[in-house]
Write an enzyme that holds these catalytic residues in place. Structure first.
Site, short mmCIF file in Angstrom:
data_model
loop_
_atom_site.label_atom_id
_atom_site.label_comp_id
_atom_site.label_asym_id
_atom_site.label_seq_id
_atom_site.Cartn_x
_atom_site.Cartn_y
_atom_site.Cartn_z
N GLY A 252 0.98 -1.18 0.18
CA GLY A 252 0.10 0.11 -0.14
C GLY A 252 0.99 1.34 -0.10
O GLY A 252 0.21 2.38 -0.06
N CYS A 253 2.17 1.16 0.10
CA CYS A 253 2.97 2.22 0.12
C CYS A 253 3.44 2.50 -1.45
O CYS A 253 3.83 1.43 -2.28
CB CYS A 253 4.37 2.22 0.89
SG CYS A 253 3.87 2.29 2.74
#
Length: 141
Positions: free
Chosen positions: A51-52
């Site tokens: 998710g980064c």
């Protein structure tokens, strides 16, 4: 040992000393540079935060009922963000990590000054730290 709340209050005080966000970003970059690096053997796919936008690795170990986190990132601002989170949550008991709120992030204005993708990454980092805490809390019970 400082509590999570005491560390969060310290960070709020530190950020309040800066006049503008350019100075705060510089401070975050400096924090990132002082982050104790994750050992190379933990820079693996399984330790990457999903998710980064940039790559962020977080490793956790349980030592004397406290979780010790190490981390690294390939982006300087992101490295500063994870440095703040590591400072708050490392060397704390899993239950304290799980019970902690993260309102200090809003108080220092961090989330509102991040791009949407970085803000999502911040949420993912916190979620992963809490997941480690759940796993170690389960081991302790």
């Amino acid at each position: 040992m400082q509590t999570i709340k005491e560390i969060q209050d310290e960070i709020i005080d530190e950020f309040s000393m800066f006049e503008d966000w350019e100075e705060r970003y510089q401070y975050m970059i400096d924090l990132g540079k002082s982050l104790p690096l994750i050992a190379p053997e933990y820079k693996t796919e399984s330790n990457i935060i999903k998710g980064c936008q940039s790559k962020v690795w977080v490793h956790a170990e349980l030592n004397d009922d406290q979780i010790e986190f190490t981390a690294d990132s390939d982006a300087i601002i992101t490295k500063g963000i994870i440095a703040i989170l590591i400072r708050v949550f490392s060397n704390q008991h899993p239950k304290d990590i799980l019970d902690a709120n993260t309102d200090f992030i809003d108080e220092i204005g961090l989330k509102e000054h991040l791009s949407p993708t970085r803000a999502n990454g911040l949420v993912s980092m916190i979620k992963q730290i809490k997941m480690y805490a759940i796993a170690y809390q389960t081991q302790l019970n």
